[in-house]
Design a protein around this motif. Structure first.
Motif, PDB file in Angstrom:
ATOM      1  N   ARG A  37       0.831  -1.240  -0.108  1.00 31.82           N
ATOM      2  CA  ARG A  37       0.052   0.089   0.106  1.00 31.82           C
ATOM      3  C   ARG A  37       0.872   1.170   0.042  1.00 31.82           C
ATOM      4  O   ARG A  37       1.847   1.389   0.762  1.00 31.82           O
ATOM      5  CB  ARG A  37      -0.941  -0.115   1.227  1.00 31.82           C
ATOM      6  CG  ARG A  37      -1.905   1.180   1.118  1.00 31.82           C
ATOM      7  CD  ARG A  37      -2.981   0.825   2.376  1.00 31.82           C
ATOM      8  NE  ARG A  37      -3.925   1.868   1.998  1.00 31.82           N
ATOM      9  CZ  ARG A  37      -5.015   1.793   1.519  1.00 31.82           C
ATOM     10  NH1 ARG A  37      -5.619   1.040   0.909  1.00 31.82           N
ATOM     11  NH2 ARG A  37      -6.013   3.080   1.540  1.00 31.82           N
ATOM     12  N   TRP A  38       0.631   2.083  -0.904  1.00 32.96           N
ATOM     13  CA  TRP A  38       1.130   3.561  -1.201  1.00 32.96           C
ATOM     14  C   TRP A  38       2.607   3.427  -1.864  1.00 32.96           C
ATOM     15  O   TRP A  38       2.876   4.412  -2.311  1.00 32.96           O
ATOM     16  CB  TRP A  38       1.413   4.251   0.126  1.00 32.96           C
ATOM     17  CG  TRP A  38       0.101   4.431   0.786  1.00 32.96           C
ATOM     18  CD1 TRP A  38      -0.399   3.909   1.867  1.00 32.96           C
ATOM     19  CD2 TRP A  38      -1.122   5.356   0.569  1.00 32.96           C
ATOM     20  NE1 TRP A  38      -1.471   4.310   2.380  1.00 32.96           N
ATOM     21  CE2 TRP A  38      -2.143   5.089   1.474  1.00 32.96           C
ATOM     22  CE3 TRP A  38      -1.273   6.044  -0.480  1.00 32.96           C
ATOM     23  CZ2 TRP A  38      -3.216   5.826   1.464  1.00 32.96           C
ATOM     24  CZ3 TRP A  38      -2.498   6.700  -0.542  1.00 32.96           C
ATOM     25  CH2 TRP A  38      -3.442   6.575   0.223  1.00 32.96           C
ATOM     26  N   SER A  39       3.258   2.316  -2.005  1.00 33.32           N
ATOM     27  CA  SER A  39       4.736   2.172  -2.439  1.00 33.32           C
ATOM     28  C   SER A  39       4.553   2.558  -3.850  1.00 33.32           C
ATOM     29  O   SER A  39       5.625   3.300  -4.275  1.00 33.32           O
ATOM     30  CB  SER A  39       5.152   0.689  -2.328  1.00 33.32           C
ATOM     31  OG  SER A  39       5.513   0.695  -0.979  1.00 33.32           O
ATOM     32  N   ALA A  40       3.809   2.075  -4.615  1.00 33.53           N
ATOM     33  CA  ALA A  40       3.730   2.399  -6.079  1.00 33.53           C
ATOM     34  C   ALA A  40       3.532   3.979  -6.399  1.00 33.53           C
ATOM     35  O   ALA A  40       4.166   4.516  -7.126  1.00 33.53           O
ATOM     36  CB  ALA A  40       2.727   1.427  -6.849  1.00 33.53           C
ATOM     37  N   ALA A  41       2.525   4.374  -5.545  1.00 27.03           N
ATOM     38  CA  ALA A  41       2.203   5.867  -5.596  1.00 27.03           C
ATOM     39  C   ALA A  41       3.208   6.891  -5.157  1.00 27.03           C
ATOM     40  O   ALA A  41       3.587   7.530  -6.130  1.00 27.03           O
ATOM     41  CB  ALA A  41       0.830   6.237  -4.950  1.00 27.03           C
ATOM     42  N   ILE A  42       4.207   6.305  -4.547  1.00 23.66           N
ATOM     43  CA  ILE A  42       5.187   7.193  -3.899  1.00 23.66           C
ATOM     44  C   ILE A  42       6.531   6.957  -4.910  1.00 23.66           C
ATOM     45  O   ILE A  42       6.907   8.042  -5.317  1.00 23.66           O
ATOM     46  CB  ILE A  42       5.665   6.734  -2.440  1.00 23.66           C
ATOM     47  CG1 ILE A  42       4.764   7.197  -1.500  1.00 23.66           C
ATOM     48  CG2 ILE A  42       7.139   7.375  -2.199  1.00 23.66           C
ATOM     49  CD1 ILE A  42       4.934   6.415   0.045  1.00 23.66           C
ATOM     50  N   LEU A  43       6.691   6.008  -5.595  1.00 26.18           N
ATOM     51  CA  LEU A  43       7.695   5.620  -6.689  1.00 26.18           C
ATOM     52  C   LEU A  43       7.347   6.651  -7.736  1.00 26.18           C
ATOM     53  O   LEU A  43       8.055   7.303  -8.491  1.00 26.18           O
ATOM     54  CB  LEU A  43       7.702   4.405  -7.003  1.00 26.18           C
ATOM     55  CG  LEU A  43       8.812   3.548  -6.014  1.00 26.18           C
ATOM     56  CD1 LEU A  43       8.630   1.996  -6.215  1.00 26.18           C
ATOM     57  CD2 LEU A  43      10.223   3.844  -5.985  1.00 26.18           C
ATOM     58  N   PRO A  99      18.008   4.561  -9.844  1.00 25.97           N
ATOM     59  CA  PRO A  99      17.758   3.879 -11.240  1.00 25.97           C
ATOM     60  C   PRO A  99      17.099   2.759 -11.117  1.00 25.97           C
ATOM     61  O   PRO A  99      16.003   2.365 -12.018  1.00 25.97           O
ATOM     62  CB  PRO A  99      19.184   3.610 -11.554  1.00 25.97           C
ATOM     63  CG  PRO A  99      20.097   4.657 -11.272  1.00 25.97           C
ATOM     64  CD  PRO A  99      19.391   5.053  -9.663  1.00 25.97           C
ATOM     65  N   ALA A 100      16.945   2.057 -10.095  1.00 25.38           N
ATOM     66  CA  ALA A 100      16.276   0.880  -9.912  1.00 25.38           C
ATOM     67  C   ALA A 100      14.645   1.287  -9.662  1.00 25.38           C
ATOM     68  O   ALA A 100      13.707   0.597 -10.174  1.00 25.38           O
ATOM     69  CB  ALA A 100      16.728  -0.034  -8.645  1.00 25.38           C
ATOM     70  N   GLY A 101      14.560   2.208  -8.644  1.00 29.69           N
ATOM     71  CA  GLY A 101      13.085   2.674  -8.504  1.00 29.69           C
ATOM     72  C   GLY A 101      12.640   3.223  -9.993  1.00 29.69           C
ATOM     73  O   GLY A 101      11.333   2.843 -10.190  1.00 29.69           O
ATOM     74  N   ALA A 102      13.244   4.066 -10.756  1.00 27.96           N
ATOM     75  CA  ALA A 102      12.883   4.407 -12.085  1.00 27.96           C
ATOM     76  C   ALA A 102      12.322   3.021 -12.816  1.00 27.96           C
ATOM     77  O   ALA A 102      11.553   3.010 -13.525  1.00 27.96           O
ATOM     78  CB  ALA A 102      13.568   5.403 -12.586  1.00 27.96           C
ATOM     79  N   GLU A 103      13.238   2.295 -12.930  1.00 31.92           N
ATOM     80  CA  GLU A 103      13.056   1.060 -13.804  1.00 31.92           C
ATOM     81  C   GLU A 103      11.838   0.294 -13.093  1.00 31.92           C
ATOM     82  O   GLU A 103      11.081  -0.148 -14.350  1.00 31.92           O
ATOM     83  CB  GLU A 103      14.325   0.275 -13.543  1.00 31.92           C
ATOM     84  CG  GLU A 103      14.244  -1.026 -14.586  1.00 31.92           C
ATOM     85  CD  GLU A 103      15.489  -1.883 -14.731  1.00 31.92           C
ATOM     86  OE1 GLU A 103      15.370  -3.095 -14.836  1.00 31.92           O
ATOM     87  OE2 GLU A 103      16.448  -1.548 -13.948  1.00 31.92           O
ATOM     88  N   VAL A 105       9.228   1.520 -12.035  1.00 27.91           N
ATOM     89  CA  VAL A 105       8.057   2.325 -12.361  1.00 27.91           C
ATOM     90  C   VAL A 105       7.889   2.217 -13.683  1.00 27.91           C
ATOM     91  O   VAL A 105       6.619   1.862 -14.158  1.00 27.91           O
ATOM     92  CB  VAL A 105       8.044   3.940 -12.131  1.00 27.91           C
ATOM     93  CG1 VAL A 105       7.132   4.685 -12.571  1.00 27.91           C
ATOM     94  CG2 VAL A 105       8.000   4.078 -10.611  1.00 27.91           C
ATOM     95  N   ALA A 106       8.961   2.186 -14.601  1.00 23.55           N
ATOM     96  CA  ALA A 106       8.672   1.740 -16.120  1.00 23.55           C
ATOM     97  C   ALA A 106       7.995   0.509 -16.493  1.00 23.55           C
ATOM     98  O   ALA A 106       7.188   0.271 -17.155  1.00 23.55           O
ATOM     99  CB  ALA A 106      10.161   1.987 -16.608  1.00 23.55           C
ATOM    100  N   ALA A 107       8.558  -0.548 -15.405  1.00 20.47           N
ATOM    101  CA  ALA A 107       7.951  -2.060 -15.725  1.00 20.47           C
ATOM    102  C   ALA A 107       6.599  -1.991 -15.179  1.00 20.47           C
ATOM    103  O   ALA A 107       5.882  -2.901 -15.650  1.00 20.47           O
ATOM    104  CB  ALA A 107       8.842  -3.137 -14.719  1.00 20.47           C
ATOM    105  N   MET A 108       6.119  -1.303 -14.450  1.00 21.61           N
ATOM    106  CA  MET A 108       4.542  -0.945 -13.693  1.00 21.61           C
ATOM    107  C   MET A 108       3.845  -0.236 -14.785  1.00 21.61           C
ATOM    108  O   MET A 108       2.523  -0.323 -14.582  1.00 21.61           O
ATOM    109  CB  MET A 108       4.412  -0.529 -12.247  1.00 21.61           C
ATOM    110  CG  MET A 108       5.184  -1.469 -11.547  1.00 21.61           C
ATOM    111  SD  MET A 108       4.793  -0.717  -9.516  1.00 21.61           S
ATOM    112  CE  MET A 108       5.874   0.884  -9.924  1.00 21.61           C
ATOM    113  N   GLN A 109       4.358   0.446 -15.749  1.00 19.22           N
ATOM    114  CA  GLN A 109       3.496   1.225 -16.597  1.00 19.22           C
ATOM    115  C   GLN A 109       2.417   0.577 -17.208  1.00 19.22           C
ATOM    116  O   GLN A 109       1.245   0.857 -17.626  1.00 19.22           O
ATOM    117  CB  GLN A 109       4.171   2.179 -17.484  1.00 19.22           C
ATOM    118  CG  GLN A 109       5.081   3.218 -17.023  1.00 19.22           C
ATOM    119  CD  GLN A 109       4.507   4.508 -16.400  1.00 19.22           C
ATOM    120  OE1 GLN A 109       3.261   4.526 -16.972  1.00 19.22           O
ATOM    121  NE2 GLN A 109       4.717   5.205 -15.460  1.00 19.22           N
ATOM    122  N   PRO A 110       2.985  -0.726 -17.936  1.00 18.43           N
ATOM    123  CA  PRO A 110       1.749  -1.634 -18.633  1.00 18.43           C
ATOM    124  C   PRO A 110       0.764  -1.784 -17.711  1.00 18.43           C
ATOM    125  O   PRO A 110      -0.366  -1.859 -18.241  1.00 18.43           O
ATOM    126  CB  PRO A 110       2.643  -2.801 -19.186  1.00 18.43           C
ATOM    127  CG  PRO A 110       4.089  -2.255 -19.265  1.00 18.43           C
ATOM    128  CD  PRO A 110       4.199  -1.329 -17.931  1.00 18.43           C
TER     129      PRO A 110
END
Length: 128
Positions: A37-43, A99-103, A105-110
């Protein structure tokens, strides 16, 4: 030797091919981390440009200050958020995606795109 179960395989029976246990464990760990909960939104807020605590609070509506602090610390410990202390008066604390956090988020975009296409499914789901 194990074979992979693909999305195409999932349309049939998921039990036709052996599941690669290591891949299954890695997938589960990733989904549990990102789905906390909230982790994806924070990232997502970090990738979108939030740097200061107040910017995260504004971007992640509904989160308490205590929980935001806790999640930022967890994400920092896991290597997804970098924390910088700026020695000014008063001291500033800045957060940014690694970089791992940005990666991640990019992986979660789909998944976000899937959610936009299937809002009716999401709206039927009970809240967590």
């Amino acid at each position: 030797m194990t074979s992979r179960t693909t999305a195409a395989d999932a349309a049939g029976s998921p039990y036709e091919a052996p599941v690669n246990e290591q891949e299954c464990q890695e997938f589960r760990q990733t989904m549990e981390l990102a789905g906390r909960r909230w982790s994806a939104a924070i990232l997502y807020a970090a990738v979108a440009g939030a740097r200061r605590f107040v910017e995260y609070r504004r971007a992640v509506r509904g989160i308490s200050d205590r929980l935001l602090t806790l999640r930022l610390r967890e994400l920092e410990q896991q290597g997804f958020i970098a924390r910088e202390v700026v020695p000014t008066m008063p001291v500033q604390i800045l957060y940014s995606p690694t970089p791992a956090g940005a990666e991640l988020v990019a992986a979660m975009q789909p998944l976000g795109e899937w959610g936009r296409r299937h809002r009716d499914v999401l709206e039927r789901q009970p809240p967590d």
